[in-house]
Scaffold this active site. Structure first.
Site, PDB file in Angstrom:
ATOM      1  N   HIS A 135       0.827  -1.225   0.000  1.00  0.00           N
ATOM      2  CA  HIS A 135       0.000   0.000   0.000  1.00  0.00           C
ATOM      3  C   HIS A 135       0.862   1.277   0.000  1.00  0.00           C
ATOM      4  CE1 HIS A 135       0.518  -0.424   4.331  1.00  0.00           C
ATOM      5  NE2 HIS A 135      -0.527  -1.216   4.504  1.00  0.00           N
ATOM      6  N   ASP A 186      -6.973  -3.891   0.229  1.00  0.00           N
ATOM      7  CA  ASP A 186      -6.739  -3.932   1.681  1.00  0.00           C
ATOM      8  C   ASP A 186      -8.091  -4.057   2.386  1.00  0.00           C
ATOM      9  OD1 ASP A 186      -5.250  -3.994   3.985  1.00  0.00           O
ATOM     10  OD2 ASP A 186      -4.937  -1.834   4.109  1.00  0.00           O
ATOM     11  N   GLY A 200      -7.900   1.583   9.054  1.00  0.00           N
ATOM     12  CA  GLY A 200      -7.632   0.158   9.220  1.00  0.00           C
ATOM     13  C   GLY A 200      -8.095  -0.639   8.021  1.00  0.00           C
ATOM     14  N   GLY A 201      -7.597  -0.342   6.842  1.00  0.00           N
ATOM     15  CA  GLY A 201      -8.047  -1.040   5.649  1.00  0.00           C
ATOM     16  C   GLY A 201      -9.196  -0.296   4.997  1.00  0.00           C
TER      17      GLY A 201
END
Length: 376
Positions: free
Chosen positions: A222, A280, A317-318
């Site tokens: 990422h 993700d 968080g993603g």
């Protein structure tokens, strides 16, 4: 008129035209209900000549391959990975055009990592078409760039860790790590054993990151997120090392929250065909009904309509992104052509992982999935 999205797709198109895919199996894909733009491919079984003669534009590409999936459709993998959970995610992701994905487990204890590898190895005979192994995102990362990862589990790689990873090399797709947490000799042994290593969650400068790549790391996790940047155009850091590389494949989360669109446009120009669309994804991705909150990394993650998936401190968080949404975002906001966006979601990840696709998608000019077939 059919337009391929890369060399893999061009090859399968020629095989199909010449009758070398005599019995293509058309596979059900596309949600029959849900967000607009998803279409079922049940009855779409064209012959090559039909696609060539039509005025409609169709795209042919390998089925999407998501290299970073923490969860999907209400399921999370970090606390408890299982054959049932992986099978349910695989079935749900196929409805969004993803026929192959890498389940991701983030920073955890040695015991949990060992149990994860054991379970993935047991699942592989049943899910070999869907998953190549697990992505261990940590625990060998930088505390300064930990993001939502639990700091108590972050550590440098030990001889015991290395032995475990080498023992389960068949169950590991790739590892995300900070150069400072993995001794060079360990990195070389991992790579020599066929385990891919990705730069990520790192505060490394460009020199240290470059050395990491020269010693065998081939991926970046990422891009821009949990990764050091240069300040004021001086003192290049990890991000600049990735963008300046001629060989590294970098995952990018194209949801408009994780990375600003101008940065993605720059990454496209620097990386070209080595930019890989990833999601993700967490449990809020691919759901039929919005998920308000769930547990991840030992904390509660909230599904904020503006800020994305964040904990109480606002730490990301993603994402709730699907690959199909990511493709459309790259076209609408990232300066990508349809072919470039499809390439980033399909051929690029296959090349990054050294694999060859077996399933192909047909999409219409609106980037709606119309069908999928397995060649051979």
């Amino acid at each position: 008129m059919l337009i391929t999205a890369g060399e893999f797709a061009a090859g399968i198109w020629e095989r199909w035209r010449k009758g070398r895919c005599a019995f293509p199996e058309f596979l059900k894909t596309g949600r029959k209900a849900g967000p607009a733009g998803r279409a079922s491919g049940d009855l779409f079984k064209p012959e090559p000549a039909e696609l060539e003669e039509t005025a409609e534009t169709y795209y042919l590409c390998p089925a999407f391959y998501d290299l970073q999936v923490n969860g999907y459709d209400g399921i999370m993998l970090d606390a408890s990975i299982s054959r049932e959970a992986l099978s349910r995610i695989a079935a749900s992701m196929r409805e969004d055009g993803v026929f192959r994905f890498v389940p991701t487990v983030i920073t955890c204890s040695f015991e949990h990592m060992a149990e994860t590898l054991k379970i993935v190895r047991e699942c592989q005979p049943f899910l070999r078409d869907s998953i190549p192994g697990v992505h261990l995102e940590g625990p060998f990362i930088s505390r300064a760039k930990k993001g939502i990862h639990e700091e108590r589990f972050i550590r440098s790689m030990t001889a015991e860790d290395l032995q475990l990873l080498l023992e389960y090399r068949d169950a590991v797709s790739y590892i995300t790590a900070d150069p400072a947490a993995v001794p060079p000799e360990y990195l070389k042994r991992l790579v020599g054993a066929g385990i891919r290593v990705s730069l990520g969650h790192t505060a490394a400068d460009a020199a240290r990151a470059g050395e990491f790549f020269r010693n065998g790391a081939t991926l970046a996790t990422h891009l821009h997120n949990a990764m050091s940047h240069a300040r004021g155009g001086r003192d290049p850091m990890a991000v600049e090392a990735v963008l300046a590389s001629d060989t590294v494949y970098a995952g990018v989360i194209a949801d408009g929250i994780h990375v600003a669109w101008p940065e993605i446009r720059i990454a496209r120009k620097c990386l070209g065909k080595r930019l890989v669309l990833v999601t993700d994804a967490l449990a809020a991705a691919g759901v039929r009904e919005p998920l308000a909150s769930f547990r991840f990394a030992g904390t509660t993650v909230y599904n904020d309509p503006v800020r994305g998936l964040v904990n109480k401190d606002g730490t990301l968080g993603g994402s709730r992104l699907t690959m199909l949404e990511g493709v459309r975002n790259l076209v609408q906001y990232g300066g990508f052509s349809e072919k470039e966006a499809l390439y980033a979601a399909s051929e690029a990840p296959f090349r990054a992982m050294g694999e060859t696709p077996e399933v192909y998608l047909i999409l219409d000019s609106g980037l709606n999935i119309r069908g999928a077939f397995k060649a051979g």
